[in-house]
Design an enzyme around this catalytic site. Sequence first.
Site, PDB file in Angstrom:
ATOM      1  N   GLU A 115     101.784  -1.635   6.153  1.00  0.00           N
ATOM      2  CA  GLU A 115     102.151  -2.197   7.749  1.00  0.00           C
ATOM      3  C   GLU A 115     102.875  -3.010   7.325  1.00  0.00           C
ATOM      4  O   GLU A 115     102.624  -3.462   5.895  1.00  0.00           O
ATOM      5  CB  GLU A 115     100.213  -2.699   7.888  1.00  0.00           C
ATOM      6  CG  GLU A 115     100.216  -4.058   9.526  1.00  0.00           C
ATOM      7  CD  GLU A 115      99.295  -4.603   8.599  1.00  0.00           C
ATOM      8  OE1 GLU A 115      98.125  -4.109   8.795  1.00  0.00           O
ATOM      9  OE2 GLU A 115      99.048  -5.636   9.691  1.00  0.00           O
ATOM     10  N   GLU A 156     103.235 -13.026  11.810  1.00  0.00           N
ATOM     11  CA  GLU A 156     101.496 -13.984  12.230  1.00  0.00           C
ATOM     12  C   GLU A 156     101.009 -15.217  12.640  1.00  0.00           C
ATOM     13  O   GLU A 156     102.101 -15.749  11.215  1.00  0.00           O
ATOM     14  CB  GLU A 156     100.304 -13.045  11.296  1.00  0.00           C
ATOM     15  CG  GLU A 156     100.498 -11.853  11.635  1.00  0.00           C
ATOM     16  CD  GLU A 156      99.300 -11.541  10.981  1.00  0.00           C
ATOM     17  OE1 GLU A 156      98.361 -10.452  10.819  1.00  0.00           O
ATOM     18  OE2 GLU A 156      99.712 -10.476  10.020  1.00  0.00           O
TER      19      GLU A 156
END
Length: 715
Positions: free
Chosen positions: A196, A201
């Site tokens: 991933e 974020e």
Amino acid sequence: MKNHELGFKPLLTHVCLGIALVSLVGCGGSGGSGNNNKSSVAASSVAPASSMPASSTAASSSAPAAPEWKLVWSDEFDGATIDTSKWNFEKNCWGGGNNEQQCYTDRPANSFVADGVLNIVAQREDFTGSDSPEGESPTTKTLPYTSARLRTKNIQEWTFGRFEIRAKLPFGQGTWPAIWMLPTNSPYGTWASSGEIDIMEAVNLKVVTNGSEPEAAVHGTLHFGRNWPANVNSGADYKLPNNANPADDFHTYAVEWEEGEIRWYVDDVHFATQRETGWYGQYMQDGTLKDAPLGAPFDRHSKFHLLLNLAVGGNWAGNVNNKGVDESVFPQKLLVDYVRVYECSASPITGKGCATIGENAELVAGHQRPVIGTVELPGPPLFLMYDNDLASVLQFDSYNPDGAISHSEVAEAGRGDVWNVVKTGANGNVYFKIKGDPADMSNWATDSELIFDVKVNSKAEGAKLLVKIDSGWPNVSDVSVPLAADGEWKEFRITLADLLDNGNSLAGGKATLSSVVNSFVVDPSAAMNVSFDNIRIEGTEAGGGGGAEFAALPLFTAYGDVIGDGLQIQSYNPAGHISSSEKDEAGRGKVFNVVKTGTDGNVFFNVITNPVNLSKWGAEGKLKFDFKVNSKTEGTALLIKMDSGWPNVSDVSIPLPADGVWTEYTIGVADLIDNGNSVPCCPGIAKLNAITNIFVVEPSGAIDVSFDNVRLVVE
């Protein structure tokens, strides 16, 4: 402190392999402008075409063009609606696997395009939907927020390139915007051995915690390693210059992904790099854990799709800053001006040749590839874990979600090298990880001692020091170490029995010597600078007189009129579909009865002091039981399992006799273990040296079935 946290913008050096023969071709870069005005998308702003003096034109007319990032895909969000030829919607109330509090929908209330900008809206409202990632399960869940997750899965995927997104982020406690990438049909199994890439974020932007500066960090992270829960992650955070907050304006977030290296940028400031020497993949194939090649899972054999979403709460946003979710800040929006994907003109196949390098970017260490299989630890009378160097069977590792903890080896007068741990916040720990599979240390007598020297160099007021032994969270046992005056070395001792009996002071659980994952864990509760030396276990071999042995050869009865010693009956029952009871059966006494009315759930015999080492049963042991199907729906199958913690499960599908007929079933323990986990999503295999649930009953559909004389036996 990194330069970007001081407000410096690192000098960007563009690596340009195609150099003109007569004069150098310039490779300039531009920073973010702080607005959402779109610029030309012919080539990335980090490598624009350069102008040359007229005198050099003739000489360089035949020179190769300088490598640059060429646009291959984009969405400028200039239409009236979301372009479903580029994006699809995730629709579920699954919680993202992180206990998030939102349902994802495809409703215009949660995502729409307006004024050239994609709006992803999280708002407070109860909503009910499928409790599965792809929304296919009939089991539902109701959650208190709605939001949207857009993705290019099965529409467009990429290997290598520059991925650039201009966005304005939401703010408030419980907000968790993400711009990220997942593989589609990875050759390296399921998450996270498949990888991933988190481009950006952020959690809880602008939140003030105990008088702190407002939260302002964005994070770039990789997830990799083995299938969950044996996965790892590594990354770095970044703060904008001049105390700017990402929630106040548009900024450009990007990664450049090339073979063997991934780099992170904010407004063209290169702040972090990770390389293939710091990531790895290990995945299940035909029930066997295998090493993926160097570079996997972020290599040329994997294609990744993009995701844009705004989550609410969950394991990260809900557990840091002021914790929980502040309902008063909603609705909140993730605004996306554009998404652009580029390939490197020098080598689209590898992505190399167009790198944008910042001189002050952090090189993230990542994680070392662990050994597959067991490693032999030094046995009694001495296991020297650290003395001037780390033992060869161990490796340093950390849990560091906020970048608040670090460690190093430093020279100390009169001692040589000591291990130094520095923590600047509340979250994170560092530890000695056993290089291979969980180790069986039950050969140590429990009156053996964990011993180490410790010196606190400095600490925040009220900070405590936890030291732990770890069998895999939450099966951890810890002790709060009494702290001497700053600067003073002190020896600390505790017996293994006392340490194990303490259990986990932060959550329910307890370590077991039969399955040790991390042999020494350091977890300060707050800011602290602390040094360690002479970390060791001293003691004797375990004897045979320490009490009754669990599941002793040649016979262990897990159920025969009553549940076996050391076991308890438990269930996984998310939809209320499964129940169990003990019933009277003529000629048998009590039997164990399981009734299932739907598709979800199982019941199991849980080892109270789990996990336990049942390796002694591997050579000749058999699992035997009697069972009777009272009724079932057509097509229902019956799985029986042994369990070391999902997905490390091994199962067998039991042939079903006619209803009402008692039948004995036998399978070799080794054969059952070798079967591995038959569920397609989640390959794994139970570990006989770390069994948590000794007998698991999982029908695939509605059934009423009874069991008796469930036992392990060597005949």
